[in-house]
Write an enzyme that holds these catalytic residues in place. Sequence first.
Site, PDB file in Angstrom:
ATOM      1  N   LYS A 181     -29.755  18.640 -38.118  1.00  0.00           N
ATOM      2  CA  LYS A 181     -29.758  19.960 -37.485  1.00  0.00           C
ATOM      3  C   LYS A 181     -31.022  20.059 -36.638  1.00  0.00           C
ATOM      4  O   LYS A 181     -31.769  21.039 -36.681  1.00  0.00           O
ATOM      5  CB  LYS A 181     -29.711  21.042 -38.575  1.00  0.00           C
ATOM      6  CG  LYS A 181     -29.365  22.415 -38.065  1.00  0.00           C
ATOM      7  CD  LYS A 181     -27.954  22.543 -37.551  1.00  0.00           C
ATOM      8  CE  LYS A 181     -27.708  23.888 -36.927  1.00  0.00           C
ATOM      9  NZ  LYS A 181     -26.432  23.957 -36.184  1.00  0.00           N
ATOM     10  N   ASP A 214     -23.351  20.170 -37.914  1.00  0.00           N
ATOM     11  CA  ASP A 214     -22.162  21.048 -37.969  1.00  0.00           C
ATOM     12  C   ASP A 214     -20.989  20.393 -37.246  1.00  0.00           C
ATOM     13  O   ASP A 214     -19.845  20.420 -37.729  1.00  0.00           O
ATOM     14  CB  ASP A 214     -22.453  22.467 -37.440  1.00  0.00           C
ATOM     15  CG  ASP A 214     -23.484  22.527 -36.332  1.00  0.00           C
ATOM     16  OD1 ASP A 214     -24.232  21.548 -36.162  1.00  0.00           O
ATOM     17  OD2 ASP A 214     -23.547  23.545 -35.625  1.00  0.00           O
ATOM     18  N   ASP A 238     -25.818  16.420 -49.471  1.00  0.00           N
ATOM     19  CA  ASP A 238     -25.245  16.971 -50.695  1.00  0.00           C
ATOM     20  C   ASP A 238     -23.942  17.693 -50.375  1.00  0.00           C
ATOM     21  O   ASP A 238     -22.897  17.465 -51.011  1.00  0.00           O
ATOM     22  CB  ASP A 238     -26.262  17.945 -51.305  1.00  0.00           C
ATOM     23  CG  ASP A 238     -25.738  18.614 -52.555  1.00  0.00           C
ATOM     24  OD1 ASP A 238     -25.218  17.897 -53.427  1.00  0.00           O
ATOM     25  OD2 ASP A 238     -25.839  19.852 -52.665  1.00  0.00           O
TER      26      ASP A 238
END
Length: 489
Positions: A181, A214, A238
């Site tokens: 990100k 994303d 995770d």
Amino acid sequence: MPVKTADGKTLVTLIPGDGIGPECVESARRIIDAAGVKIEWEVRHAGESVFKQGVPSGVPQDTIESIRKTRLVLKGPLGTPVGYGEKSANVTLRKLFETFANIRPVRELPGVKTPYSGRGIDLVVVRENVEDLYAGIEHMQSPGVAQCLKLISRKGCEKIVRLAFEFARSEGRKSVACATKSNIMKLTEGMLKRTFEEVAKEYPDIQSWHVIIDNCCHQLVKKPEQFDVIVTTNMNGDIMSDLTSALVGGLGFAPSANLGNEVAIFEAVHGSAPKYAGKNVINPTAVIGSAIMMLRYMGEFDAAAAVEHALIVTMESGQHPTGDIVGYDNPKATTTTAFTDAIIANLGKKTANYAVRSHKPIKMPELPSDPVSVRPKQRRVLGADIFVETHLLPAELGPKLEALAEGNALKLKMISNRGTQVYPAKGAITDCVDQYRCRFVLREAAGELAEASLMDLLNKVAGSFRWMHVEKLQEFDGQPGYTKAQGED
Ligand code: NAP
């Protein structure tokens, strides 16, 4: 590296775990023993049963001692209180032994129908395992505002990136994607991206590319077969690896390896699924897959291939589906033990329709143990962010801080609330909370901040406000070591 006994057995610490853990782990242990691998198991405990004995870490000393000796662990999932109570014993184990890489493969399996069946999903998430938000360094900033520190190191990034490329080579894989990100968290997530781009040049035989996390999740649901290896930060990995497990049938099919330079811990991706505990109905495939990864780590490549073939032959037969595949109330659903028995009965058989991949040992990255991994030629401190708790609104707070800074080398540049500039006002509609970041910078832009100036300002601020912490604004080789607030010029 694995430790052998005098009679040639490999020492392994076995942690049965909580909930469904003991059933899964027993299944894997029976299969390994039946495959003829010589292991001396040391059964030790961690997790809920240990919390109940009053050990706050959930990892007792005799478990730590066993792992220090064996350096190899097969473990069941451990339950963690959710939203309160002690820290995760799982994460404690991973961090105590610096298992910095968590390798989470998923592959389409015969007999497991999913919306993706036939598309050949065969990918691996390589998750950084000891840093990031997952370090769980949390502080209440005010009674109503909580903070979690996201620490990412250059050294940690280099280790996980090198491991991802080495893992790809060990399995003959073609590409490594780096998912971050870094468009938003330019320093933390950005450090993984920058390190990836540097290290990738040393692996010209492997295709490399960056993808924003994303979009990575979007692409994983849309066209998962485009991925081979994905390297990512701890928290992203995770979440993403539960998603990838669902692409091939769910958490019952997702194994993992936690690898470090000293210790390796093998466990399923899934948790303790307490609602199924003790019912002998769950799918042990994820822990069996983790055991197969452990055998490869031990150098038992033939035994690993034999167990993998037996597992696949059993699944291809379609005669022993577990409840997660056909529904727990389906009379066809088999028990965990019957599924295990079938795999043991199939040891020695080979599948013709599923290629068991050939493996080479992973070359673990060995970086210098020096804590300093980056030495800039130049550095300077040019300001500080002081975090304060106050009920005041920005229009009242700003002038008070400006007055406190009068005569100091530092001046107030701006105030932000949860990352958005609120003073000087720029038209943002911000629903303020009682924690502000107050950014002070040198009046003389080219100078260096003296400690005495900062201490003097901090003393003055402390005389009027509760303050929580101070972050120095630093520059390294002319590059800012901090980011701007939203709306800050
Ligand atoms: P979970 O235990 O992974 O279970 C979530 C769901 O996944 C289950 O309800 C079940 O789905 C499915 N599932 C998991 N394992 C399965 C298996 N072997 N066979 C078939 N289905 C399986 O996640 P959770 O309920 O969020 O967490 C429970 C506890 O585990 C928490 O205390 C958590 O902290 C801990 N945890 C531990 C680890 C670890 O030890 N590494 C990892 C994750 C979570 P259905 O309900 O659809 O049947």
